[in-house]
Design a protein around this motif. Structure first.
Motif, PDB file in Angstrom:
ATOM      1  N   TYR A 199       1.121   8.831  -5.676  1.00 53.18           N
ATOM      2  CA  TYR A 199       0.046   9.816  -5.773  1.00 53.18           C
ATOM      3  C   TYR A 199       0.269  10.955  -4.785  1.00 53.18           C
ATOM      4  CZ  TYR A 199      -2.270   6.055  -8.312  1.00 53.18           C
ATOM      5  OH  TYR A 199      -2.572   5.076  -9.220  1.00 53.18           O
ATOM      6  N   ASP A 200      -0.284  12.137  -5.122  1.00 57.44           N
ATOM      7  CA  ASP A 200      -0.188  13.267  -4.202  1.00 57.44           C
ATOM      8  C   ASP A 200      -1.553  13.766  -3.752  1.00 57.44           C
ATOM      9  OD1 ASP A 200      -1.103  14.525  -6.475  1.00 57.44           O
ATOM     10  OD2 ASP A 200       0.645  15.787  -6.744  1.00 57.44           O
ATOM     11  N   GLY A 201      -2.620  13.149  -4.229  1.00 55.01           N
ATOM     12  CA  GLY A 201      -3.960  13.531  -3.834  1.00 55.01           C
ATOM     13  C   GLY A 201      -4.741  12.329  -3.339  1.00 55.01           C
ATOM     14  N   LEU A 251      -7.299   7.985  -5.398  1.00 54.21           N
ATOM     15  CA  LEU A 251      -5.896   8.374  -5.479  1.00 54.21           C
ATOM     16  C   LEU A 251      -5.680   9.156  -6.762  1.00 54.21           C
ATOM     17  CD1 LEU A 251      -4.586   4.812  -4.626  1.00 54.21           C
ATOM     18  CD2 LEU A 251      -4.757   6.706  -3.038  1.00 54.21           C
ATOM     19  N   THR A 252      -5.108  10.344  -6.643  1.00 57.74           N
ATOM     20  CA  THR A 252      -4.896  11.194  -7.817  1.00 57.74           C
ATOM     21  C   THR A 252      -3.480  11.724  -7.828  1.00 57.74           C
ATOM     22  OG1 THR A 252      -5.590  13.224  -6.709  1.00 57.74           O
ATOM     23  CG2 THR A 252      -7.317  11.934  -7.779  1.00 57.74           C
ATOM     24  N   SER A 253      -3.026  12.075  -9.013  1.00 66.67           N
ATOM     25  CA  SER A 253      -1.705  12.653  -9.152  1.00 66.67           C
ATOM     26  C   SER A 253      -1.814  13.880 -10.039  1.00 66.67           C
ATOM     27  CB  SER A 253      -0.744  11.632  -9.762  1.00 66.67           C
ATOM     28  OG  SER A 253       0.550  12.169  -9.811  1.00 66.67           O
ATOM     29  N   MET A 262       0.835  -1.201   0.000  1.00 66.47           N
ATOM     30  CA  MET A 262       0.000   0.000   0.000  1.00 66.47           C
ATOM     31  C   MET A 262       0.873   1.255   0.000  1.00 66.47           C
ATOM     32  SD  MET A 262      -2.970   1.134   2.723  1.00 66.47           S
ATOM     33  CE  MET A 262      -4.162  -0.127   2.396  1.00 66.47           C
ATOM     34  N   THR A 263       1.967   1.231   0.740  1.00 65.20           N
ATOM     35  CA  THR A 263       2.878   2.373   0.782  1.00 65.20           C
ATOM     36  C   THR A 263       3.475   2.637  -0.590  1.00 65.20           C
ATOM     37  OG1 THR A 263       3.433   1.931   3.093  1.00 65.20           O
ATOM     38  CG2 THR A 263       4.945   3.336   1.871  1.00 65.20           C
ATOM     39  N   SER A 264       3.896   1.581  -1.281  1.00 65.47           N
ATOM     40  CA  SER A 264       4.496   1.782  -2.605  1.00 65.47           C
ATOM     41  C   SER A 264       3.458   2.312  -3.592  1.00 65.47           C
ATOM     42  CB  SER A 264       5.135   0.492  -3.118  1.00 65.47           C
ATOM     43  OG  SER A 264       4.163  -0.466  -3.438  1.00 65.47           O
TER      44      SER A 264
END
Length: 172
Positions: free
Chosen positions: A26-28, A88-90, A19-21
């Protein structure tokens, strides 16, 4: 006396690492409550978000809290209560588009938005709803270009009309 240490099951450690990887890409993060949604609705929502280069993951809150802490995304624990799924967004445009999709989708389903963590800032449900109503960066640029183009187009038409008028007078 020996110090007490909890044992961690390897499959849980592996799940947190995986999950961490994924989350580190993503930053959002837009937190939602998916309680009452059918598998078909979740699949439809995932497909809509995937088209906008976003992902939608149902998460185990305890694991998500560890991951968010490891990634230095502080303040997200209040959103990780109850059944939680995360969009999850970038990038700025992807976050805006994903929030628009989520709020539109929530009108016809039991989906509820809890809050968001975008670009290092924590947003409440009300703030992310206001954010979702803003135009994207590309929409703003297109609007600006249209506004800048209008006077030039009018000038070009005016000059063409003058040229046509002068050209028409010499033929008489």
């Amino acid at each position: 006396m020996a110090e007490y240490q909890t044992r961690k099951a390897q499959h849980k450690v592996d799940a947190v690492q995986e999950m961490t990887s994924e989350f580190s890409q993503y930053d959002g993060f837009i937190f939602t409550d998916y309680r009452g949604m059918t598998v078909e609705q979740i699949t439809t929502l995932r497909n809509q978000l995937r088209e906008k280069e976003a992902a939608y993951r149902v998460v185990k809150n305890r694991f998500a809290k560890i991951v968010m802490s490891d990634l230095k995304h502080e303040g997200t624990n209040d959103n990780l209560v109850g059944p939680t799924a995360v969009a999850l967004t970038s990038g700025e445009d992807a976050s805006s588009l994903a929030s628009k999709i989520l709020f539109e989708f929530s009108k016809g389903s039991p989906l509820q938005i809890k809050g968001a963590y975008l670009d290092g800032k924590l947003f409440s449900k009300e703030e992310i709803e206001a954010y979702s109503k803003l135009p994207t960066r590309l929409e703003l640029i297109a609007s600006l270009m249209g506004t800048m183009k209008a006077p030039l187009s009018k000038l070009a038409r005016t000059l063409q009309a003058v040229a046509d008028a002068k050209g028409g007078n010499t033929e008489n």
